[in-house]
Design a protein around this motif. Structure first.
Motif: not given
Length: 307
Positions: A122-128
């Protein structure tokens, strides 16, 4: 923070509920990451539906939360500078990933490890929020979601998961159990009780991961996240920090001299600054290897004008 109450989450925006829940869980210990989780949720929600009254009302309240957080943490560089914020979120995401990966490879399978894998994704999603994902982070996200579903299914069915990257040809995770926490709406700034793992199984990729090689300790700081685990209900051995392989300093940097004709562009200075910010963020998590690598990149760029 996050005391500003949100209205019930409209069904149209269900896909952002886990990012909002993650923000709630991180409000006290990682407010910067919580801020960007909400920013991602708002941006994603605006793309999904910003016109119907219930969605517009929800997103407006979410925007109020973001503005309140900006005022509260206005002196934090990770909020005011995207380069610093990106490095901070990325390091925290990879820290969560490494914790889960180390537990997985040690054969310590439990609910908090599953949740850590999915939270990392989910936090890698946030990197977008900061731009397009790197190939490495995109791979980490797919792997973490797949691992969360695979281990969850094994434990649910009374099977023993296989540690590390393995091939799961033909197996679909679309029928993985939907968690109770996943079906509840986000209402206010108070964190909902967490279940075994808060992920949407229907979002899990069904790819074969035989060829993926993710060496433990290679992508994130070695220290275990302070918040994981608490009471897992599973007896496990204490995780010891993974020894770090510190890269050697490039000998050419000792003798390198800036040629007279080298002229650094504003883009060069921005990239050098980015590397220094990444190094500083890595040191917050005692990740010496990543700090050294990024400092060397910055130094080489400033001396030679090349990366």
């Amino acid at each position: 923070m996050a005391a500003l109450a949100l209205p019930p989450l409209p069904p149209q925006l269900k896909s952002i509920q886990h990012h909002l829940r993650t923000a709630q869980e991180l409000d006290k210990r990682e407010p910067v990451v919580a801020y960007y989780c909400r920013l991602y949720a708002m941006q994603t929600g605006m793309k999904i539906d910003s016109k119907t009254p219930e969605c517009r009302k929800f997103l407006s309240k979410l925007m109020d939360q973001l503005e309140a957080m900006k005022k509260q943490f206005g002196d934090n560089e990770a909020i005011t500078q995207e380069i610093v914020g990106s490095a901070h979120v990325e390091n925290y995401a990879l820290k969560m990933f490494l914790y889960a990966d180390n537990e997985d490879r040690a054969g310590q399978f439990h609910k908090n490890m599953i949740k850590s894998f999915y939270t990392a994704s989910l936090l890698i999603d946030v990197l977008t929020v900061f731009g397009e994902l790197s190939e490495e982070n995109a791979q980490h996200r797919k792997y973490a979601r797949w691992k969360a579903a695979y281990i969850h299914n094994c434990l649910k069915n009374g099977e023993t998961p296989q540690p590390g990257p393995i091939g799961m040809e033909g197996e679909s995770f679309a029928d993985a159990e939907r968690e109770e926490a996943g079906s509840s709406s986000v209402h206010s700034g108070t964190t909902q009780p967490s279940s075994s793992s808060t992920y949407e199984a229907n979002n899990i990729p069904t790819s074969n991961y035989t060829g993926i090689h993710i060496p433990p300790g290679a992508h994130a700081p070695a220290n275990t996240p302070a918040e994981v685990p608490h009471n897992t209900g599973v007896t496990s051995n204490t995780i010891q920090p993974t020894p770090q392989n510190i890269p050697l300093v490039d000998p050419s940097l000792y003798s390198a001299q800036s040629a007279g004709e080298v002229r650094l562009t504003p883009e060069d200075f921005a990239r050098a600054q980015k590397y220094c910010k990444y190094a500083g963020s890595a040191l917050q998590y005692e990740d010496v290897s990543t700090a050294v690598q990024n400092l060397q990149k910055a130094l080489k760029l400033l001396i030679t004008g090349r990366e």
